[in-house]
Design a protein around this motif. Structure first.
Motif, PDB file in Angstrom:
ATOM      1  N   GLY A   1      16.476 -15.328 -29.989  1.00 47.74           N
ATOM      2  CA  GLY A   1      17.727 -15.065 -30.698  1.00 47.74           C
ATOM      3  C   GLY A   1      18.090 -13.597 -30.720  1.00 47.74           C
ATOM      4  N   THR A   2      17.095 -12.725 -30.846  1.00 46.94           N
ATOM      5  CA  THR A   2      17.357 -11.284 -30.865  1.00 46.94           C
ATOM      6  C   THR A   2      16.826 -10.587 -29.609  1.00 46.94           C
ATOM      7  N   ALA A   3      15.657 -10.982 -29.127  1.00 48.55           N
ATOM      8  CA  ALA A   3      15.068 -10.289 -27.977  1.00 48.55           C
ATOM      9  C   ALA A   3      15.871 -10.509 -26.702  1.00 48.55           C
ATOM     10  N   LEU A   4      16.423 -11.721 -26.519  1.00 49.36           N
ATOM     11  CA  LEU A   4      17.147 -12.051 -25.290  1.00 49.36           C
ATOM     12  C   LEU A   4      18.640 -12.233 -25.527  1.00 49.36           C
ATOM     13  N   PHE A   5      19.114 -11.823 -26.689  1.00 46.94           N
ATOM     14  CA  PHE A   5      20.538 -11.919 -27.041  1.00 46.94           C
ATOM     15  C   PHE A   5      21.039 -13.359 -27.074  1.00 46.94           C
ATOM     16  N   LEU A   6      20.130 -14.331 -27.202  1.00 45.94           N
ATOM     17  CA  LEU A   6      20.549 -15.732 -27.263  1.00 45.94           C
ATOM     18  C   LEU A   6      21.423 -15.981 -28.486  1.00 45.94           C
ATOM     19  N   GLY A   7      21.170 -15.216 -29.544  1.00 47.67           N
ATOM     20  CA  GLY A   7      21.940 -15.376 -30.763  1.00 47.67           C
ATOM     21  C   GLY A   7      23.402 -14.991 -30.628  1.00 47.67           C
ATOM     22  N   VAL A   8      23.759 -14.284 -29.541  1.00 49.95           N
ATOM     23  CA  VAL A   8      25.165 -13.958 -29.309  1.00 49.95           C
ATOM     24  C   VAL A   8      25.939 -15.230 -29.002  1.00 49.95           C
ATOM     25  N   PHE A   9      25.301 -16.128 -28.248  1.00 50.13           N
ATOM     26  CA  PHE A   9      25.992 -17.325 -27.775  1.00 50.13           C
ATOM     27  C   PHE A   9      25.751 -18.536 -28.681  1.00 50.13           C
ATOM     28  N   ILE A  10      24.563 -18.639 -29.244  1.00 48.59           N
ATOM     29  CA  ILE A  10      24.288 -19.741 -30.168  1.00 48.59           C
ATOM     30  C   ILE A  10      23.666 -19.157 -31.444  1.00 48.59           C
ATOM     31  N   PRO A  11      24.477 -18.451 -32.236  1.00 45.58           N
ATOM     32  CA  PRO A  11      23.952 -17.717 -33.384  1.00 45.58           C
ATOM     33  C   PRO A  11      23.358 -18.590 -34.473  1.00 45.58           C
TER      34      PRO A  11
ATOM     35  N   TYR B   1      23.729  -0.734 -22.572  1.00 47.53           N
ATOM     36  CA  TYR B   1      23.123  -2.065 -22.661  1.00 47.53           C
ATOM     37  C   TYR B   1      23.982  -2.976 -23.526  1.00 47.53           C
ATOM     38  N   LEU B   2      24.493  -2.452 -24.631  1.00 43.28           N
ATOM     39  CA  LEU B   2      25.351  -3.235 -25.511  1.00 43.28           C
ATOM     40  C   LEU B   2      26.668  -3.577 -24.826  1.00 43.28           C
ATOM     41  N   GLU B   3      27.208  -2.630 -24.097  1.00 39.02           N
ATOM     42  CA  GLU B   3      28.528  -2.811 -23.488  1.00 39.02           C
ATOM     43  C   GLU B   3      28.517  -3.868 -22.388  1.00 39.02           C
ATOM     44  N   ARG B   4      27.345  -4.167 -21.856  1.00 37.90           N
ATOM     45  CA  ARG B   4      27.265  -5.169 -20.794  1.00 37.90           C
ATOM     46  C   ARG B   4      27.223  -6.592 -21.330  1.00 37.90           C
ATOM     47  N   HIS B   5      27.159  -6.769 -22.655  1.00 39.69           N
ATOM     48  CA  HIS B   5      27.016  -8.108 -23.234  1.00 39.69           C
ATOM     49  C   HIS B   5      28.306  -8.566 -23.907  1.00 39.69           C
TER      50      HIS B   5
ATOM     51  N   VAL C   1      18.420  -3.405 -41.391  1.00 43.35           N
ATOM     52  CA  VAL C   1      17.548  -4.263 -40.588  1.00 43.35           C
ATOM     53  C   VAL C   1      17.112  -5.480 -41.394  1.00 43.35           C
ATOM     54  N   VAL C   2      16.884  -5.282 -42.698  1.00 40.66           N
ATOM     55  CA  VAL C   2      16.474  -6.378 -43.574  1.00 40.66           C
ATOM     56  C   VAL C   2      17.654  -7.295 -43.869  1.00 40.66           C
ATOM     57  N   ILE C   3      18.768  -6.709 -44.286  1.00 40.73           N
ATOM     58  CA  ILE C   3      19.951  -7.488 -44.655  1.00 40.73           C
ATOM     59  C   ILE C   3      20.494  -8.261 -43.461  1.00 40.73           C
ATOM     60  N   ALA C   4      20.440  -7.650 -42.277  1.00 40.37           N
ATOM     61  CA  ALA C   4      21.007  -8.266 -41.070  1.00 40.37           C
ATOM     62  C   ALA C   4      20.367  -9.603 -40.740  1.00 40.37           C
ATOM     63  N   ARG C   5      19.135  -9.801 -41.161  1.00 44.10           N
ATOM     64  CA  ARG C   5      18.451 -11.064 -40.887  1.00 44.10           C
ATOM     65  C   ARG C   5      19.251 -12.262 -41.386  1.00 44.10           C
ATOM     66  N   PHE C   6      20.004 -12.076 -42.450  1.00 38.71           N
ATOM     67  CA  PHE C   6      20.722 -13.185 -43.071  1.00 38.71           C
ATOM     68  C   PHE C   6      22.188 -13.230 -42.651  1.00 38.71           C
ATOM     69  N   MET C   7      22.550 -12.443 -41.626  1.00 34.31           N
ATOM     70  CA  MET C   7      23.933 -12.395 -41.142  1.00 34.31           C
ATOM     71  C   MET C   7      23.916 -12.648 -39.635  1.00 34.31           C
ATOM     72  N   PRO C   8      24.455 -13.798 -39.184  1.00 32.55           N
ATOM     73  CA  PRO C   8      24.345 -14.180 -37.767  1.00 32.55           C
ATOM     74  C   PRO C   8      24.768 -13.105 -36.781  1.00 32.55           C
ATOM     75  N   TRP C   9      25.915 -12.443 -36.994  1.00 39.70           N
ATOM     76  CA  TRP C   9      26.392 -11.456 -36.031  1.00 39.70           C
ATOM     77  C   TRP C   9      25.537 -10.192 -36.061  1.00 39.70           C
ATOM     78  N   ALA C  10      25.081  -9.800 -37.257  1.00 42.32           N
ATOM     79  CA  ALA C  10      24.306  -8.558 -37.382  1.00 42.32           C
ATOM     80  C   ALA C  10      22.867  -8.754 -36.930  1.00 42.32           C
ATOM     81  N   ARG C  11      22.339  -9.952 -37.091  1.00 41.73           N
ATOM     82  CA  ARG C  11      20.943 -10.219 -36.737  1.00 41.73           C
ATOM     83  C   ARG C  11      20.642  -9.859 -35.292  1.00 41.73           C
TER      84      ARG C  11
ATOM     85  N   GLY D   1      10.817 -10.317 -31.849  1.00 40.82           N
ATOM     86  CA  GLY D   1      12.167 -10.360 -31.288  1.00 40.82           C
ATOM     87  C   GLY D   1      12.953  -9.098 -31.602  1.00 40.82           C
ATOM     88  N   ASP D   2      12.879  -8.655 -32.858  1.00 45.20           N
ATOM     89  CA  ASP D   2      13.589  -7.433 -33.244  1.00 45.20           C
ATOM     90  C   ASP D   2      12.964  -6.194 -32.611  1.00 45.20           C
ATOM     91  N   GLN D   3      11.651  -6.204 -32.449  1.00 45.73           N
ATOM     92  CA  GLN D   3      10.999  -5.055 -31.816  1.00 45.73           C
ATOM     93  C   GLN D   3      11.479  -4.896 -30.375  1.00 45.73           C
TER      94      GLN D   3
END
Length: 225
Positions: free
Chosen positions: A34-44, A96-100, A124-134, A81-83
Motif C-alpha cells: 500500500g505504501t512501499a509500492l504505491f498500491l494505495g494510490v490506486f486501491i487506497p 519520483y512523486l511526479e511520475r505517479h 507520519v502518525v496521523i497519515a496512517r488513518f488518512m487514505p490519501w496521506a498514508r 512499507g513506510d520505510q
C-alpha cells in the motif's frame, strides 16, 4: 498401514494451516504494498482501514488464524512499507512523486506536502488513518530530508497505533453479540466495497493521465502548414 481416517485428519490439518499462512501473507503483502509500492494510490481502501478491521473479524471467527501472529506481522509490514517509501523519496526526490498518477494524484501530493509542513513528526502518525496521506507522507518526508531517526520513531508509533490497533479493534468487535456470527459477511462487504471503490479510483486516475498526455501532445505538436 496408516488408517484412512488418520490420513484425512492430517490432510485437513495441512490444508487449514496452509490457508492460514496464505491469509497472513495476503494481509501483510497488501499492507506493505500500500505504501512501499504505491498500491494505495490506486486501491487506497483495500490496503487500509477496512482490510485491517476485516482481518481482525476473520481472526476472531476462526480457530486457524492466530491474532498475535496476525497483528505482529501487520505491524511489521506497515512499518517496512513506510520505510521503503521514505527511502525512495530520499534517494529519488520530487521526480519520483511526479511520475505517479494523473492530475488527481498530483493534487493529492501537493495537499500532502502542505500537511507534512504543518504537522511535521506527527504527520507520519496521523497519515496512517488518512487514505490519501498514508501513501504519500513517507515519500514526502524522504524528499523533505526529514531526520531518519525522527522518521523511524514516528513510523514505529504509526505502525503500532494503526496496524496493530485497528486489527485488534476488529478482533474485539467480534465479542459484540451478533457481530461474530456475521464476521465473514461484514469482512466480505468491507473488502468488496474497497475493491469496487479502489477500481473506480484507478479508472478515473488512468483516464485523467490519458487526458493529460493527450493535452501535452497537442501542446507540443507543430502547427500544420
Amino acid at each position: 498401514m496408516v488408517p484412512i481416517s488418520a490420513l484425512d485428519s492430517t490432510l485437513n490439518d495441512v490444508l487449514s494451516h496452509t490457508g492460514a499462512v496464505l491469509f497472513y501473507l495476503l494481509i501483510w503483502g497488501l499492507v506493505f504494498a500500500g505504501t512501499a509500492l504505491f498500491l494505495g494510490v490506486f486501491i487506497p481502501f483495500i490496503t487500509g482501514d477496512s482490510l485491517l478491521f476485516g482481518s481482525g473479524l476473520v481472526a476472531a471467527s476462526t480457530g486457524n488464524i492466530n491474532i498475535v501472529i496476525l497483528v505482529i506481522g501487520t505491524g511489521i509490514a506497515a512499518f517496512l512499507g513506510d520505510q521503503v517509501g521514505f527511502l525512495l523519496g530520499r534517494h529519488y526526490g520530487r521526480g519520483y512523486l511526479e511520475r505517479h498518477g494523473g492530475r488527481r494524484t498530483q493534487a493529492a501530493i501537493i495537499k500532502t506536502e502542505s500537511f507534512y509542513r504543518k504537522f511535521g513528526w506527527w504527520s507520519v502518525v496521523i497519515a496512517r488513518f488518512m487514505p490519501w496521506a498514508r501513501v504519500f507522507v513517507p515519500v514526502v518526508a524522504g524528499v523533505g530530508r526529514m531526520n531518519y531517526y525522527k522518521f523511524l520513531t514516528s513510523n514505529l508509533l504509526g505502525a503500532l497505533s494503526w496496524g496493530v490497533g485497528l486489527t485488534l479493534t476488529g478482533y474485539y468487535a467480534a465479542t459484540i453479540p451478533g457481530v461474530k456470527s456475521a464476521a465473514y459477511i461484514i469482512a466480505g462487504v468491507l473488502i468488496t466495497a474497497s475493491i469496487v471503490v479502489g477500481f473506480r479510483t484507478w479508472r478515473i486516475d488512468r483516464a485523467q493521465r490519458k487526458a493529460d498526455a493527450t493535452a501535452r501532445d497537442l501542446e507540443i505538436s507543430p502547427p500544420v502548414g
